[in-house]
Design a protein around this motif. Structure first.
Motif, PDB file in Angstrom:
ATOM      1  N   TYR A  35       0.708  -1.168   0.021  1.00 36.24           N
ATOM      2  CA  TYR A  35      -0.158   0.107   0.115  1.00 36.24           C
ATOM      3  C   TYR A  35       1.168   1.202  -0.130  1.00 36.24           C
ATOM      4  CZ  TYR A  35      -3.846  -3.182   1.489  1.00 36.24           C
ATOM      5  OH  TYR A  35      -4.594  -4.120   1.322  1.00 36.24           O
ATOM      6  N   ARG A  47      -5.981   8.172   1.230  1.00 37.74           N
ATOM      7  CA  ARG A  47      -6.088   7.605   0.103  1.00 37.74           C
ATOM      8  C   ARG A  47      -4.941   6.744  -0.124  1.00 37.74           C
ATOM      9  NH1 ARG A  47      -9.578   9.738  -3.240  1.00 37.74           N
ATOM     10  NH2 ARG A  47     -10.575  12.010  -2.965  1.00 37.74           N
ATOM     11  N   VAL A  49      -2.859   3.357  -2.855  1.00 40.36           N
ATOM     12  CA  VAL A  49      -2.664   2.802  -3.944  1.00 40.36           C
ATOM     13  C   VAL A  49      -2.515   1.348  -3.670  1.00 40.36           C
ATOM     14  CG1 VAL A  49      -1.418   2.476  -6.289  1.00 40.36           C
ATOM     15  CG2 VAL A  49      -2.072   4.624  -5.288  1.00 40.36           C
ATOM     16  N   CYS A  50      -2.983   0.425  -4.265  1.00 38.60           N
ATOM     17  CA  CYS A  50      -2.694  -1.150  -3.903  1.00 38.60           C
ATOM     18  C   CYS A  50      -2.140  -1.836  -4.927  1.00 38.60           C
ATOM     19  CB  CYS A  50      -4.039  -1.640  -3.432  1.00 38.60           C
ATOM     20  SG  CYS A  50      -4.015  -3.341  -2.928  1.00 38.60           S
ATOM     21  N   ASP A  63       1.442   3.338 -13.123  1.00 40.02           N
ATOM     22  CA  ASP A  63       0.466   4.343 -13.371  1.00 40.02           C
ATOM     23  C   ASP A  63      -0.643   3.135 -13.542  1.00 40.02           C
ATOM     24  OD1 ASP A  63       1.723   6.731 -13.456  1.00 40.02           O
ATOM     25  OD2 ASP A  63       1.843   6.657 -15.335  1.00 40.02           O
ATOM     26  N   ARG A  67      -6.798   2.422  -7.238  1.00 44.38           N
ATOM     27  CA  ARG A  67      -6.680   3.494  -6.179  1.00 44.38           C
ATOM     28  C   ARG A  67      -7.825   3.224  -5.485  1.00 44.38           C
ATOM     29  NH1 ARG A  67      -3.066   6.896  -7.195  1.00 44.38           N
ATOM     30  NH2 ARG A  67      -2.026   7.150  -9.231  1.00 44.38           N
ATOM     31  N   GLU A  69      -9.557   4.431  -1.256  1.00 41.11           N
ATOM     32  CA  GLU A  69      -9.890   5.569  -0.013  1.00 41.11           C
ATOM     33  C   GLU A  69     -10.827   4.774   1.033  1.00 41.11           C
ATOM     34  OE1 GLU A  69     -12.099   9.661   0.156  1.00 41.11           O
ATOM     35  OE2 GLU A  69     -12.304   8.554  -1.636  1.00 41.11           O
ATOM     36  N   LEU A  83     -12.355   0.644  -3.431  1.00 43.07           N
ATOM     37  CA  LEU A  83     -11.101   0.376  -4.102  1.00 43.07           C
ATOM     38  C   LEU A  83     -11.787   0.589  -5.919  1.00 43.07           C
ATOM     39  CD1 LEU A  83      -8.067  -0.125  -4.368  1.00 43.07           C
ATOM     40  CD2 LEU A  83      -8.837  -2.716  -4.633  1.00 43.07           C
TER      41      LEU A  83
END
Length: 153
Positions: A35, A47, A49-50, A63, A67, A69, A83
């Protein structure tokens, strides 16, 4: 939208289970997921990113990585995350309740929502429900390992 839910008891106090399941750490060995958190690691609005696997200290997620939250946060009671993937949104809600002197009842509810429902989604509804239910069961099976990662109080 497809939702499934399940409940298990864990032989650990609620505070320890909370730390194991709700506070985002850089890496989860149980799930083999990293994470990357923007700002706070907890609380509504956090927030992240996984990404699968372990990221090196100087590595950034590519990229397009999923993503997420935190959308609900009641310490030691409820945490929910959303997610966002390109074709779908997954929402996970974890509820904790005391189940005795040193046990915690954990309820996991997982919801899958296609971003743009199509006829094909309707036809595959049963298969999706089975996938969501199997995912919930798999997450419940991992609870003891998650709790073992967190030092006892």
């Amino acid at each position: 939208m497809t939702t499934a839910s399940g409940t298990r008891e864990v032989a650990a106090p609620r505070s320890r289970v909370w730390r194991a399941l709700a506070v985002l750490e850089p890496y989860c060995a149980v799930c083999d997921v990293s994470y990357v958190v923007a700002g706070e690691r907890s609380g509504v609005g956090a927030r992240f990113v996984c990404v699968p696997g372990r990221l090196a200290d100087d590595e950034s997620p590519r990229d397009g990585a999923p993503r997420g939250e935190i959308v609900e946060w009641e310490p030691e009671r409820v945490v929910a995350t959303r997610l966002e993937l390109t074709p779908e949104t997954w929402t996970t809600r974890i509820e904790l309740a005391d189940a005795g002197a040193v046990a915690t009842r954990v309820t996991i509810t997982l919801t899958h929502a296609p971003r743009r429902p199509r006829l094909a989604d309707r036809l595959a509804r049963r298969a999706m429900h089975q996938l969501v239910q199997r995912t919930v069961e798999g997450e419940l099976d991992k609870l003891p390992a998650h709790v073992e990662q967190v030092a006892a109080e």
